[in-house]
Design an enzyme around this catalytic site. Structure first.
Site: not given
Length: 303
Positions: A168, A96, A192, A47
């Site tokens: 994503k 993301t 998510h 992350s």
């Protein structure tokens, strides 16, 4: 059970999803998770909001790692992180795309969660945002995330890195087509962790339509709700190349550190192996659409 993702071999189609702030679960944070991933010969997606720095994770063990990122209002911050990831040997970027704004996380608001200082951003900006009320994480996201995120940002990201780019947060065939048109190298079907928007579809219910529209042009990974080997099997049968696991990894990390994460991955691999054996599938390539029946198909068979 082995397979390849973007050309990189992994022992099973089970990867570690990006989850933030692992030091909230264990003092060794993402370095413990990375070591477990390396021991299990799988890929960890680190992350952008990790507790440990990119360099600490990279130096903790020898393994294939991807980096998950957001696009910040300050493009120079995103660019610097991407360049650091390239230098540290990360093999892909996972963008993301479902967080132009942070979803309403009521537990964080109620608990007035404070966003800890994230060391990847030291010298760039402070992440210690303490609002007068509500969630510090939400306040941090509002002050830094780029709410104008759009498909042109992928073109910009492509201009600053030669690494493969996956997106994503895809939940519709329309967005999957746009992602292909934007030139991405892979798609992660994800909501998510169902934390962004109430009533968003369960990812398993939209996986197949996205696989169909992609048509094998690039890898489709599946994220969300994987808790057993049978869940992995179902995702593969519906066309995913691999699954990502998030919460179970954090639970294992909190319970027993590196060993806990390793145990979680091993349990899923064992469950998948058993399911394959009982379904007559010697390899993951033998898992086909005929091995699962969806709810719509079940209802149709009753007519």
């Amino acid at each position: 059970m082995s397979t390849r993702i973007l050309g990189y071999p992994i022992s099973a189609p089970i990867m570690i999803a990006p989850t933030a702030m692992h030091m909230l679960a264990h003092p060794q944070g993402e370095t413990a998770t990375a070591k477990a991933a390396a021991a299990c010969n799988t890929i960890m997606i680190v992350s952008y909001m990790a507790s440990c720095t990119i360099e600490e994770v990279a130096s903790s063990c020898n393994a294939v790692r991807f980096l998950q990122i957001y696009v910040y209002k300050r493009r120079d911050v995103t660019a610097q992180i991407v360049k650091r990831a390239e230098k540290a040997g990360f093999k892909a970027i996972v963008l993301t795309v479902d967080v132009p704004k942070l979803g309403r996380r009521e537990a964080d608001i109620k608990n007035k969660m404070v966003s800890p200082q994230l060391r990847n951003f030291e010298g760039l900006f402070s992440t210690e945002v303490i609002p007068s009320e509500g969630s510090g994480v939400e306040a941090f996201a509002s002050s830094t995330f780029n709410a104008s995120l759009n498909w042109k940002d992928i073109e910009w990201l492509r201009s600053i890195t030669k690494l493969p780019i996956l997106v994503k947060g895809i939940l519709t065939r329309e967005d999957a087509l746009k992602a292909i048109e934007a030139g991405v190298d892979g798609i992660v079907v994800s909501n998510h962790g169902a934390r962004q928007l109430d009533y968003s579809p369960a990812t398993i219910t939209v996986l197949e339509e996205i696989v169909h529209v992609v048509g094998g042009r690039l890898p489709v990974l599946f994220d969300g709700g994987v808790r057993r080997g049978t869940d992995v099997f179902k995702a593969l049968a519906l066309g995913a190349q691999a699954v990502l696991i998030g919460r179970p990894v954090v639970y294992g990390l909190a319970a027993k550190g590196e060993d806990g994460v390793r145990k979680v991955i091993e349990m899923l691999k064992s469950g998948l192996e058993l399911t394959m054996a009982l379904s007559g599938c010697p390899t993951v390539n033998d898992i086909t659409r005929n091995h699962v029946r969806t709810e719509n198909e079940r209802l149709h068979s009753m007519l």
